[in-house]
Motif scaffolding. Structure first.
Motif, mmCIF file in Angstrom:
data_model
loop_
_atom_site.group_PDB
_atom_site.id
_atom_site.type_symbol
_atom_site.label_atom_id
_atom_site.label_comp_id
_atom_site.label_asym_id
_atom_site.label_seq_id
_atom_site.Cartn_x
_atom_site.Cartn_y
_atom_site.Cartn_z
ATOM 1 N N LYS A 90 6.596 18.214 2.632
ATOM 2 C CA LYS A 90 7.191 19.158 3.588
ATOM 3 C C LYS A 90 7.684 20.428 2.884
ATOM 4 C CE LYS A 90 9.316 17.210 7.247
ATOM 5 N NZ LYS A 90 10.313 16.348 7.930
ATOM 6 N N THR A 136 14.800 17.714 2.071
ATOM 7 C CA THR A 136 13.657 18.534 2.492
ATOM 8 C C THR A 136 14.077 20.004 2.520
ATOM 9 O OG1 THR A 136 12.684 16.753 3.797
ATOM 10 C CG2 THR A 136 12.041 18.996 4.396
ATOM 11 N N GLY A 138 18.395 10.727 4.934
ATOM 12 C CA GLY A 138 17.776 10.701 6.254
ATOM 13 C C GLY A 138 18.248 11.794 7.203
ATOM 14 N N GLY A 162 17.530 15.127 6.507
ATOM 15 C CA GLY A 162 16.732 16.324 6.223
ATOM 16 C C GLY A 162 17.311 17.201 5.116
ATOM 17 N N ASN A 180 8.143 5.308 -3.350
ATOM 18 C CA ASN A 180 9.185 6.224 -2.872
ATOM 19 C C ASN A 180 8.628 7.168 -1.800
ATOM 20 O OD1 ASN A 180 11.402 7.846 -2.539
ATOM 21 N ND2 ASN A 180 11.725 8.238 -4.726
HETATM 22 C C1 LIG Z 1 14.304 10.807 -1.885
HETATM 23 C C2 LIG Z 1 15.563 11.443 -1.316
HETATM 24 C C3 LIG Z 1 15.943 12.631 -2.155
HETATM 25 C C4 LIG Z 1 15.255 11.885 0.119
HETATM 26 O O1 LIG Z 1 16.315 12.708 0.569
HETATM 27 P P1 LIG Z 1 16.663 12.824 2.127
HETATM 28 O O2 LIG Z 1 17.524 14.013 2.317
HETATM 29 O O3 LIG Z 1 17.166 11.518 2.614
HETATM 30 O O4 LIG Z 1 15.228 13.089 2.751
HETATM 31 P P2 LIG Z 1 14.963 13.739 4.172
HETATM 32 O O5 LIG Z 1 16.076 13.366 5.103
HETATM 33 O O6 LIG Z 1 14.690 15.189 3.957
HETATM 34 O O7 LIG Z 1 13.683 12.934 4.647
HETATM 35 C C5 LIG Z 1 12.384 13.211 4.235
HETATM 36 C C6 LIG Z 1 11.450 12.242 4.927
HETATM 37 O O8 LIG Z 1 11.594 10.949 4.348
HETATM 38 C C7 LIG Z 1 11.935 9.995 5.351
HETATM 39 N N1 LIG Z 1 12.846 9.055 4.757
HETATM 40 C C8 LIG Z 1 14.146 9.241 4.413
HETATM 41 N N2 LIG Z 1 14.616 8.123 3.834
HETATM 42 C C9 LIG Z 1 13.595 7.229 3.821
HETATM 43 C C10 LIG Z 1 13.452 5.916 3.333
HETATM 44 N N3 LIG Z 1 14.459 5.274 2.750
HETATM 45 N N4 LIG Z 1 12.238 5.326 3.459
HETATM 46 C C11 LIG Z 1 11.193 5.954 4.038
HETATM 47 N N5 LIG Z 1 11.272 7.221 4.502
HETATM 48 C C12 LIG Z 1 12.448 7.833 4.405
HETATM 49 C C13 LIG Z 1 12.575 10.813 6.458
HETATM 50 O O9 LIG Z 1 12.505 10.167 7.702
HETATM 51 C C14 LIG Z 1 11.729 12.063 6.421
HETATM 52 O O10 LIG Z 1 10.498 11.806 7.012
HETATM 53 P P3 LIG Z 1 9.999 12.614 8.301
HETATM 54 O O11 LIG Z 1 9.868 14.009 7.802
HETATM 55 O O12 LIG Z 1 8.708 11.989 8.639
HETATM 56 O O13 LIG Z 1 11.067 12.473 9.304
HETATM 57 C C15 LIG Z 1 16.739 10.436 -1.284
HETATM 58 O O14 LIG Z 1 16.346 9.314 -0.557
HETATM 59 C C16 LIG Z 1 17.180 10.022 -2.673
HETATM 60 O O15 LIG Z 1 17.949 10.711 -3.317
HETATM 61 N N6 LIG Z 1 16.674 8.875 -3.158
HETATM 62 C C17 LIG Z 1 17.050 8.358 -4.479
HETATM 63 C C18 LIG Z 1 16.621 9.260 -5.634
HETATM 64 C C19 LIG Z 1 15.172 9.693 -5.537
HETATM 65 O O16 LIG Z 1 14.328 8.993 -5.010
HETATM 66 N N7 LIG Z 1 14.886 10.885 -6.074
HETATM 67 C C20 LIG Z 1 13.544 11.427 -6.116
HETATM 68 C C21 LIG Z 1 12.791 10.867 -7.258
HETATM 69 S S1 LIG Z 1 11.105 11.475 -7.276
#
Ligand SMILES: CC(C)(COP(=O)(O)OP(=O)(O)OC[C@H]1O[C@@H](n2cnc3c(N)ncnc32)[C@H](O)[C@@H]1OP(=O)(O)O)[C@@H](O)C(=O)NCCC(=O)NCCS
Length: 202
Positions: free
Chosen positions: A166, A127, A122, A124, A157
């Motif tokens: 993005k 992204t 969360g 960024g 997801n």
């Molecule tokens: C998916 C993942 C990589 C996102 O990484 P992150 O650095 O937290 O993402 P960002 O902070 O860049 O956020 C991207 C967007 O998602 C949103 N977001 C972040 N966590 C979220 C959640 N749990 N639920 C919904 N939206 C979420 C953010 O608010 C942002 O949205 P916005 O641009 O409208 O503000 C991370 O949650 C993760 O590693 N998850 C587990 C593994 C996984 O899912 N890998 C990808 C498999 S396809």
């Protein structure tokens, strides 16, 4: 030139200093894995909230032995395909990102994959990392190695779907009820990026 595994490298890599970054972004450093990353990889990967959004071959629970095996795997390529995303100040491991070439007639397509330690979600970071890394791949691999990047995301997801959008990936469609894990059946969404997209400034 098809991407190929290396049979040397692992032993030599154990004495390497921390690798230089391939990319520096406002929120992270992206560099090759180092043997000293192993404890942090195991710590952040050993989390069901991370594993449940990833393909079933991602170990859960995730042990030090799993992290060691992963590290050795990352060393086994002439041109590494997987990288550590690290804190820009401490250079410590936060996340993993990489590509996996598909085979057969899709050999010029590489699947993008990533995960981030939950404590960093969360902010960024992914992204930022995915945006830079996707461009880096298309600039540093030849078209006959990687013509297209694609990512498959579980419909549930939303964070990853936002990351890809993005980062400039194009939503290409939904494979209905293509996925199943732990007894649950779900849709899988496909996102793609081709070289032409970058020329068109997407
Ligand atoms: C998916 C993942 C990589 C996102 O990484 P992150 O650095 O937290 O993402 P960002 O902070 O860049 O956020 C991207 C967007 O998602 C949103 N977001 C972040 N966590 C979220 C959640 N749990 N639920 C919904 N939206 C979420 C953010 O608010 C942002 O949205 P916005 O641009 O409208 O503000 C991370 O949650 C993760 O590693 N998850 C587990 C593994 C996984 O899912 N890998 C990808 C498999 S396809």
């Amino acid at each position: 030139m098809a991407l190929s595994a290396n049979t040397t490298g692992v032993t030599a890599s154990e004495t390497r200093p921390i690798p230089e970054p391939i990319l520096v972004t406002p929120r992270c450093i992206i560099r090759r894995f180092h043997i000293s990353d192993i404890p942090a990889v195991a710590h952040h990967a050993n989390n069901p909230n991370v594993a449940r959004r990833l393909r079933p071959h991602f170990p859960s629970p995730y042990t030090i032995a799993d992290a060691e095996a992963w590290y050795e795997h990352t060393c086994a390529w002439e041109k590494p395909l997987s990288y550590a995303i690290c804190d820009p100040v401490s250079n410590t491991f936060m996340a993993s990102i990489g590509i996996r070439p598909l085979g057969g007639d899709e050999t010029r397509t590489a699947e993008l994959g990533y995960w981030l330690g939950e404590e960093f979600w969360g902010r960024g970071i992914m992204t930022d990392a995915a945006t830079g890394f996707a461009r880096w791949v298309l600039e540093n691999f030849e078209p006959d190695e990687v013509e297209r990047l694609e990512a498959s995301v579980y419909a549930t997801n939303q964070a990853s779907q936002k990351v890809l959008t993005k980062a400039g990936f194009v939503y290409e469609g939904t494979r209905r009820r293509a996925g199943s894990k732990h007894g649950e059946v779900f849709d899988i969404l496909t996102y793609g990026m081709i070289r032409q997209d970058l020329k068109e400034g997407k």
